[in-house]
Design a protein around this motif. Sequence first.
Motif, mmCIF file in Angstrom:
data_model
loop_
_atom_site.group_PDB
_atom_site.id
_atom_site.type_symbol
_atom_site.label_atom_id
_atom_site.label_comp_id
_atom_site.label_asym_id
_atom_site.label_seq_id
_atom_site.Cartn_x
_atom_site.Cartn_y
_atom_site.Cartn_z
ATOM 1 N N GLU A 205 0.848 -1.183 0.000
ATOM 2 C CA GLU A 205 0.000 0.000 0.000
ATOM 3 C C GLU A 205 0.886 1.236 0.000
ATOM 4 O OE1 GLU A 205 -2.404 0.031 3.502
ATOM 5 O OE2 GLU A 205 -0.731 0.492 4.846
ATOM 6 N N THR A 206 0.324 2.320 -0.537
ATOM 7 C CA THR A 206 1.031 3.598 -0.588
ATOM 8 C C THR A 206 0.607 4.456 0.589
ATOM 9 O OG1 THR A 206 1.166 3.515 -2.999
ATOM 10 C CG2 THR A 206 1.460 5.660 -1.974
ATOM 11 N N VAL A 207 1.580 5.090 1.209
ATOM 12 C CA VAL A 207 1.328 5.926 2.372
ATOM 13 C C VAL A 207 1.491 7.383 1.969
ATOM 14 C CG1 VAL A 207 2.049 6.469 4.731
ATOM 15 C CG2 VAL A 207 2.208 4.119 3.872
ATOM 16 N N ASN A 208 0.530 8.197 2.308
ATOM 17 C CA ASN A 208 0.622 9.632 2.030
ATOM 18 C C ASN A 208 1.204 10.326 3.257
ATOM 19 O OD1 ASN A 208 -0.568 9.472 -0.582
ATOM 20 N ND2 ASN A 208 -2.577 9.268 0.398
ATOM 21 N N ALA A 209 2.522 10.504 3.213
ATOM 22 C CA ALA A 209 3.209 11.131 4.346
ATOM 23 C C ALA A 209 3.578 12.566 3.992
ATOM 24 C CB ALA A 209 4.460 10.344 4.707
ATOM 25 N N ASP A 210 3.475 13.442 4.975
ATOM 26 C CA ASP A 210 3.846 14.844 4.757
ATOM 27 C C ASP A 210 5.358 15.004 4.635
ATOM 28 O OD1 ASP A 210 1.191 15.572 4.871
ATOM 29 O OD2 ASP A 210 1.240 15.910 7.038
ATOM 30 N N VAL A 211 6.085 14.147 5.327
ATOM 31 C CA VAL A 211 7.548 14.218 5.337
ATOM 32 C C VAL A 211 8.108 12.902 4.814
ATOM 33 C CG1 VAL A 211 9.593 14.537 6.754
ATOM 34 C CG2 VAL A 211 7.487 15.799 7.294
ATOM 35 N N ASP A 212 9.060 12.994 3.876
ATOM 36 C CA ASP A 212 9.690 11.795 3.343
ATOM 37 C C ASP A 212 10.584 11.188 4.423
ATOM 38 O OD1 ASP A 212 10.315 9.873 1.551
ATOM 39 O OD2 ASP A 212 11.651 11.097 0.316
ATOM 40 N N PRO A 213 10.331 9.939 4.832
ATOM 41 C CA PRO A 213 11.157 9.356 5.891
ATOM 42 C C PRO A 213 12.590 9.162 5.436
ATOM 43 C CG PRO A 213 9.750 7.703 4.896
ATOM 44 C CD PRO A 213 9.336 9.006 4.314
ATOM 45 N N MET A 214 13.477 8.951 6.391
ATOM 46 C CA MET A 214 14.897 8.782 6.088
ATOM 47 C C MET A 214 15.324 7.323 6.124
ATOM 48 S SD MET A 214 16.129 11.782 5.484
ATOM 49 C CE MET A 214 17.892 11.484 5.620
ATOM 50 N N ARG A 215 14.544 6.462 6.800
ATOM 51 C CA ARG A 215 15.017 5.109 7.092
ATOM 52 C C ARG A 215 14.147 4.055 6.414
ATOM 53 N NH1 ARG A 215 14.949 2.154 13.022
ATOM 54 N NH2 ARG A 215 16.222 0.334 12.459
ATOM 55 N N TRP A 216 14.777 2.964 5.995
ATOM 56 C CA TRP A 216 14.078 1.782 5.475
ATOM 57 C C TRP A 216 14.159 0.715 6.570
ATOM 58 C CZ3 TRP A 216 16.463 -1.521 0.923
ATOM 59 C CH2 TRP A 216 15.730 -2.710 0.770
ATOM 60 N N THR A 217 13.013 0.262 7.058
ATOM 61 C CA THR A 217 12.995 -0.761 8.100
ATOM 62 C C THR A 217 12.306 -2.022 7.597
ATOM 63 O OG1 THR A 217 10.906 0.040 9.042
ATOM 64 C CG2 THR A 217 12.960 0.946 9.943
ATOM 65 N N GLU A 218 12.707 -3.158 8.140
ATOM 66 C CA GLU A 218 12.052 -4.440 7.842
ATOM 67 C C GLU A 218 11.945 -5.242 9.125
ATOM 68 O OE1 GLU A 218 13.381 -7.635 7.969
ATOM 69 O OE2 GLU A 218 15.467 -7.154 8.418
ATOM 70 N N GLN A 219 10.959 -6.127 9.165
ATOM 71 C CA GLN A 219 10.712 -6.930 10.353
ATOM 72 C C GLN A 219 10.030 -8.228 9.935
ATOM 73 O OE1 GLN A 219 8.248 -4.948 13.213
ATOM 74 N NE2 GLN A 219 8.818 -6.324 14.882
ATOM 75 N N ILE A 220 10.476 -9.338 10.488
ATOM 76 C CA ILE A 220 9.894 -10.644 10.166
ATOM 77 C C ILE A 220 9.041 -11.110 11.340
ATOM 78 C CG2 ILE A 220 10.398 -13.066 9.670
ATOM 79 C CD1 ILE A 220 12.953 -12.143 8.280
ATOM 80 N N SER A 221 7.803 -11.514 11.028
ATOM 81 C CA SER A 221 6.893 -11.977 12.071
ATOM 82 C C SER A 221 5.833 -12.867 11.410
ATOM 83 C CB SER A 221 6.234 -10.787 12.771
ATOM 84 O OG SER A 221 5.300 -10.164 11.907
ATOM 85 N N TYR A 222 4.793 -13.137 12.140
ATOM 86 C CA TYR A 222 3.665 -13.886 11.581
ATOM 87 C C TYR A 222 2.428 -12.981 11.453
ATOM 88 C CZ TYR A 222 6.383 -18.137 12.238
ATOM 89 O OH TYR A 222 7.369 -19.105 12.148
#
Length: 272
Positions: free
Chosen positions: A51-68
């Motif tokens: 999905e696309t997120v409409n953020a006012d500020v472009d984030p600086m970090r790319w995060t990932e997380q593995i779960s169920y």
Amino acid sequence: MADNNQESAQPRDGAWAHPYSLESGQTQFHELSQTRLWVTRLDLEWQIRSETVNADVDPMRWTEQISYVLPGSDVPLQRFVRPDDSHEVVFLPALANLPTVIRPYQPLTIPAGGECVIYVGTVVWMQVCVGRQRTLLTELALSKPSQTWVGRNTMEGELCYSAPSFARLVLEAVPKRPWRAITPVKIRNRRAEPLLLERFSLPTPLLSLHQNERGQLWTPAVTVVCETEMNSASLNVDQTLFNVAGVCKLVAPAREKGNRGRLVRTFDRMFG
């Protein structure tokens, strides 16, 4: 940089061209640029939700997380048959599949006989590849691109993406984000009059992508020489990277091989 493939309780930094391993039923969640992405491995299929997120500020970090954990049913789902029994998924960057028209927020004048280097940042696409052969399942734009037409008239020209730019002359002022590729554009004005740079066409499908030790994406430099008319500039893609990029490795070849026909068309429309 991700250093293992175990289920992660806390978000970690995501990485290009890094093989992640998922057990059946696990989902890897990514959040970067304007995109949220969920990749799930099942016994016989891969599932991808985004999905696309409409953020006012472009984030600086790319995060990932593995779960169920899966998102709600309102997030669109794509299903793919597994090409083999491998557990691996890899994310590769790719530049735009159309030329990108760069529009400086403020036009820049290059004096007669002058030249400059502009550092342009463009948002990449993410390719999701799985299996031992790194089979491409899908790719998605990490920022929704707008389109424009470049050509002499409505019959002769080509469809391009459009990207606003600060057209920065100082590399240190360019924001460094994992989903933006930096292209040095050398512009030489050999005319007897100033060149007002209001927009120019960057041949993104002809540019390869390289990653340095700091995780930044770079392309080879592009040199544009304007001899007479603004719409007849010549263009050349360098064979090597700028030294300021540091030690780099190739992470994605150019989408298209440079050929004379394509370059001539690009020349004709370099400045729109």
